[in-house]
Design a protein around this motif. Structure first.
Motif, PDB file in Angstrom:
ATOM      1  N   HIS A 196      -9.545   3.214  -1.494  1.00 22.81           N
ATOM      2  CA  HIS A 196      -8.470   2.884  -2.183  1.00 22.81           C
ATOM      3  C   HIS A 196      -8.015   4.009  -3.274  1.00 22.81           C
ATOM      4  O   HIS A 196      -8.676   4.683  -3.793  1.00 22.81           O
ATOM      5  CB  HIS A 196      -8.806   1.514  -2.970  1.00 22.81           C
ATOM      6  CG  HIS A 196      -8.617   0.325  -2.303  1.00 22.81           C
ATOM      7  ND1 HIS A 196      -9.896   0.175  -1.666  1.00 22.81           N
ATOM      8  CD2 HIS A 196      -7.853  -0.386  -2.004  1.00 22.81           C
ATOM      9  CE1 HIS A 196      -9.602  -1.258  -0.820  1.00 22.81           C
ATOM     10  NE2 HIS A 196      -8.487  -1.409  -1.245  1.00 22.81           N
ATOM     11  N   MET A 222       4.924   2.225  -0.609  1.00 22.46           N
ATOM     12  CA  MET A 222       5.327   0.874  -1.396  1.00 22.46           C
ATOM     13  C   MET A 222       5.779  -0.299  -0.833  1.00 22.46           C
ATOM     14  O   MET A 222       5.598  -1.148  -1.266  1.00 22.46           O
ATOM     15  CB  MET A 222       6.760   1.390  -2.505  1.00 22.46           C
ATOM     16  CG  MET A 222       6.033   2.501  -3.441  1.00 22.46           C
ATOM     17  SD  MET A 222       4.891   1.863  -4.527  1.00 22.46           S
ATOM     18  CE  MET A 222       3.412   2.304  -4.129  1.00 22.46           C
ATOM     19  N   TYR A 280       2.635  -1.909   0.050  1.00 17.26           N
ATOM     20  CA  TYR A 280       1.880  -2.347  -1.064  1.00 17.26           C
ATOM     21  C   TYR A 280       2.728  -3.735  -1.468  1.00 17.26           C
ATOM     22  O   TYR A 280       1.793  -4.603  -1.493  1.00 17.26           O
ATOM     23  CB  TYR A 280       1.743  -1.216  -2.176  1.00 17.26           C
ATOM     24  CG  TYR A 280       1.840  -2.055  -3.492  1.00 17.26           C
ATOM     25  CD1 TYR A 280       0.374  -2.282  -3.762  1.00 17.26           C
ATOM     26  CD2 TYR A 280       2.831  -2.247  -4.396  1.00 17.26           C
ATOM     27  CE1 TYR A 280       0.489  -2.938  -5.123  1.00 17.26           C
ATOM     28  CE2 TYR A 280       2.682  -2.827  -5.606  1.00 17.26           C
ATOM     29  CZ  TYR A 280       1.373  -3.143  -5.890  1.00 17.26           C
ATOM     30  OH  TYR A 280       0.928  -3.762  -7.263  1.00 17.26           O
ATOM     31  N   TYR A 329      -4.114  -0.088  -8.270  1.00 15.47           N
ATOM     32  CA  TYR A 329      -4.252   0.373  -7.240  1.00 15.47           C
ATOM     33  C   TYR A 329      -3.156  -0.082  -6.286  1.00 15.47           C
ATOM     34  O   TYR A 329      -2.448  -1.136  -6.456  1.00 15.47           O
ATOM     35  CB  TYR A 329      -5.410  -0.138  -6.519  1.00 15.47           C
ATOM     36  CG  TYR A 329      -6.786   0.222  -7.198  1.00 15.47           C
ATOM     37  CD1 TYR A 329      -7.284   1.639  -6.533  1.00 15.47           C
ATOM     38  CD2 TYR A 329      -7.372  -0.404  -8.212  1.00 15.47           C
ATOM     39  CE1 TYR A 329      -8.498   2.351  -7.165  1.00 15.47           C
ATOM     40  CE2 TYR A 329      -8.499   0.531  -8.715  1.00 15.47           C
ATOM     41  CZ  TYR A 329      -9.060   1.431  -8.165  1.00 15.47           C
ATOM     42  OH  TYR A 329     -10.167   2.100  -8.624  1.00 15.47           O
ATOM     43  N   PHE A 330      -2.396   0.891  -5.348  1.00 15.79           N
ATOM     44  CA  PHE A 330      -1.501   0.480  -4.648  1.00 15.79           C
ATOM     45  C   PHE A 330      -1.602   1.177  -3.180  1.00 15.79           C
ATOM     46  O   PHE A 330      -0.561   0.676  -2.231  1.00 15.79           O
ATOM     47  CB  PHE A 330      -0.358   1.389  -5.458  1.00 15.79           C
ATOM     48  CG  PHE A 330      -0.175   2.843  -5.101  1.00 15.79           C
ATOM     49  CD1 PHE A 330       0.224   3.541  -4.214  1.00 15.79           C
ATOM     50  CD2 PHE A 330      -1.052   3.510  -6.089  1.00 15.79           C
ATOM     51  CE1 PHE A 330       0.306   4.779  -4.311  1.00 15.79           C
ATOM     52  CE2 PHE A 330      -0.847   4.715  -6.099  1.00 15.79           C
ATOM     53  CZ  PHE A 330      -0.443   5.565  -5.219  1.00 15.79           C
ATOM     54  N   ALA A 331      -2.425   1.574  -2.880  1.00 16.67           N
ATOM     55  CA  ALA A 331      -2.597   2.288  -1.589  1.00 16.67           C
ATOM     56  C   ALA A 331      -4.003   2.310  -1.013  1.00 16.67           C
ATOM     57  O   ALA A 331      -4.975   2.568  -1.661  1.00 16.67           O
ATOM     58  CB  ALA A 331      -2.095   3.865  -1.395  1.00 16.67           C
ATOM     59  N   THR A 332      -4.341   2.375   0.404  1.00 16.27           N
ATOM     60  CA  THR A 332      -5.521   2.341   1.168  1.00 16.27           C
ATOM     61  C   THR A 332      -5.258   3.609   2.023  1.00 16.27           C
ATOM     62  O   THR A 332      -4.361   3.560   2.646  1.00 16.27           O
ATOM     63  CB  THR A 332      -5.887   1.288   1.923  1.00 16.27           C
ATOM     64  OG1 THR A 332      -5.731   0.086   1.012  1.00 16.27           O
ATOM     65  CG2 THR A 332      -7.035   1.390   2.681  1.00 16.27           C
ATOM     66  N   SER A 334       6.833   8.087  -4.209  1.00 16.26           N
ATOM     67  CA  SER A 334       6.339   6.859  -4.560  1.00 16.26           C
ATOM     68  C   SER A 334       6.226   6.915  -6.129  1.00 16.26           C
ATOM     69  O   SER A 334       6.712   5.995  -6.685  1.00 16.26           O
ATOM     70  CB  SER A 334       5.249   6.405  -3.801  1.00 16.26           C
ATOM     71  OG  SER A 334       5.331   6.280  -2.550  1.00 16.26           O
ATOM     72  N   PRO A 357      -0.561  -7.724  -3.740  1.00 16.26           N
ATOM     73  CA  PRO A 357      -0.870  -6.655  -5.028  1.00 16.26           C
ATOM     74  C   PRO A 357      -2.058  -7.030  -5.637  1.00 16.26           C
ATOM     75  O   PRO A 357      -2.907  -6.215  -6.195  1.00 16.26           O
ATOM     76  CB  PRO A 357       0.463  -6.583  -5.706  1.00 16.26           C
ATOM     77  CG  PRO A 357       1.473  -6.855  -4.629  1.00 16.26           C
ATOM     78  CD  PRO A 357       0.879  -8.115  -3.745  1.00 16.26           C
ATOM     79  N   ALA A 392       6.864  -5.770  -7.712  1.00 19.34           N
ATOM     80  CA  ALA A 392       6.423  -4.928  -6.401  1.00 19.34           C
ATOM     81  C   ALA A 392       7.530  -5.203  -5.517  1.00 19.34           C
ATOM     82  O   ALA A 392       8.060  -4.237  -4.841  1.00 19.34           O
ATOM     83  CB  ALA A 392       5.115  -5.438  -5.957  1.00 19.34           C
ATOM     84  N   ALA A 428      -1.173   3.567   3.109  1.00 16.24           N
ATOM     85  CA  ALA A 428      -0.852   2.193   3.025  1.00 16.24           C
ATOM     86  C   ALA A 428      -1.343   1.392   4.326  1.00 16.24           C
ATOM     87  O   ALA A 428      -0.619   0.706   5.044  1.00 16.24           O
ATOM     88  CB  ALA A 428       0.831   2.152   2.976  1.00 16.24           C
ATOM     89  N   ILE A 487      -5.255  -6.143  -3.735  1.00 18.12           N
ATOM     90  CA  ILE A 487      -5.520  -4.829  -3.694  1.00 18.12           C
ATOM     91  C   ILE A 487      -6.314  -4.461  -5.173  1.00 18.12           C
ATOM     92  O   ILE A 487      -7.212  -3.446  -4.900  1.00 18.12           O
ATOM     93  CB  ILE A 487      -4.332  -4.150  -3.594  1.00 18.12           C
ATOM     94  CG1 ILE A 487      -3.451  -4.251  -2.140  1.00 18.12           C
ATOM     95  CG2 ILE A 487      -4.384  -2.453  -3.721  1.00 18.12           C
ATOM     96  CD1 ILE A 487      -2.135  -3.669  -1.982  1.00 18.12           C
TER      97      ILE A 487
END
Length: 352
Positions: free
Chosen positions: A264, A300, A303, A117-120, A44, A308, A289, A199, A311
């Motif tokens: 996150h 991704m 995301y 931030y892009f991921a949980t 990523s 976005p 994105a 994600a 998030i």
């Protein structure tokens, strides 16, 4: 004549300073921390860097993905100049600010500011389906447990949660590489694995996919008491999580909704990164994105398909006691999303 002479000298010096400033502003190659090569985070990060190079190289802003030992390791690399943006969670950032957890004995003197931030990431421990004596977190006591690799944020959070439950000191903690976990579990070298999915559960790291593909897995289901205690821990979200990161055969072995905890993760800049540089990077990662990030990886894609901006708000709120980079704050203010109780971080002296 003398006044004209000095005027020319001053003018030339001013132009030299101005052109030097322009050159410096157009000479940013930022090292983006990721995790180890072969992980979903690393692939990523390569895609994130490609998006920045595509849109901002003409403005003098370039980026390259840099593998690191993990989220805690990347935070420790920042003061040494190894990276410019660290890959980590709000949890590890908080530890770095409070000199707790992995930073208790070795505090860092340069701390990252909240960024993008892009991921949980979901924490969901597993074992072999045939391990009848390992069902809840309490059952890990006296067992051999691999809570992912030391130095990673995943490991740090497993340690913290199990310490809060009072179990950690009674667990036999084992260390190996992620790709060894499947064979180690099948052979009994370990009894359980600190599995995680990113994600919002839609993606898993390569080593987790290998584990899932080769072992019949059973997800540990915390007891009601354990759920209650974990649910009260600040800085994380706990509850039912999707099982769609599991293969069909292992989905059949487990409930459709799994109980675990999540937080996150993001890419967080150092205080030496100027406001406008981070502003432009942040804008690309949010506004491009779908076009530039969705095809990079499952992480991704998830995301891009989520909101976005939502998030960003959730991530910052989760770490609301941690200062936010001014470039991020500028963008969120433009979008009307900035909250007054958030803090704007200070940049290094001479950096604007």
């Amino acid at each position: 004549m003398r006044s004209k002479h000095w005027y020319l000298i001053i003018t030339v010096l001013a132009l030299m300073i101005a052109f030097t400033g322009v050159a410096q502003a157009k000479d940013w190659t930022l090292r983006l921390a990721s995790s180890k090569e072969g992980t979903a985070t690393y692939s990523s990060a390569v895609g994130m860097s490609a998006a920045i190079n595509k849109h901002l190289a003409g403005k003098g802003i370039k980026m390259e993905a840099t593998p690191t030992p993990g989220s805690t390791g990347s935070v420790k690399m920042l003061p040494r100049g190894g990276v410019d943006l660290v890959f980590t969670s709000t949890w590890v950032l908080r530890d770095s600010y409070n000199n707790t957890g992995p930073f208790k004995k070795s505090p860092v003197n340069k701390k990252a500011l909240q960024g993008w931030y892009f991921a949980t990431v979901n924490w969901i421990p597993t074992t072999k389906k045939s391990n009848d004596d390992v069902n809840t977190l309490a059952d890990l006591k006296g067992k051999k447990f691999f809570p992912y690799e030391g130095g990673s944020g995943v490991f740090a959070v497993y340690k913290y949660i199990l310490e809060k439950l009072g179990y950690w000191k009674d667990i036999d903690i084992r260390q190996l590489s992620g790709m060894e976990a499947a064979d180690a579990l099948k052979m009994g070298i370990i009894d359980a694995v600190g599995t995680y999915a990113s994600a919002s559960g839609y993606a898993a790291a390569g080593w987790v996919k290998n584990l899932d593909a080769t072992v019949e897995l059973k997800v540990l289901n915390p007891s009601d008491k354990e759920k209650s205690l974990i649910g009260k821990i600040p800085g994380i979200s706990a509850g039912l999580l999707p099982n769609n990161w599991l293969s069909p055969k292992n989905q059949k072995n487990n409930p459709q909704k799994l109980w675990g905890w999540s937080m996150h993760y993001g890419m967080h800049p150092g205080s030496h990164v100027p406001t406008d540089v981070m502003y432009q990077i942040y804008k690309i990662w949010i506004e491009k994105a779908q076009s530039d990030l969705a095809g990079v990886s499952a992480m991704m894609k998830a995301y891009a398909e989520m909101d976005p901006l939502k998030i960003q708000v959730r991530g910052i709120e989760e770490g609301k006691d941690i200062p936010v980079h001014p470039g991020v704050a500028k963008y969120l203010m433009e979008k009307g999303l900035w909250q007054d109780h958030w803090k704007i971080g200070k940049l290094d002296q001479g950096v604007k």
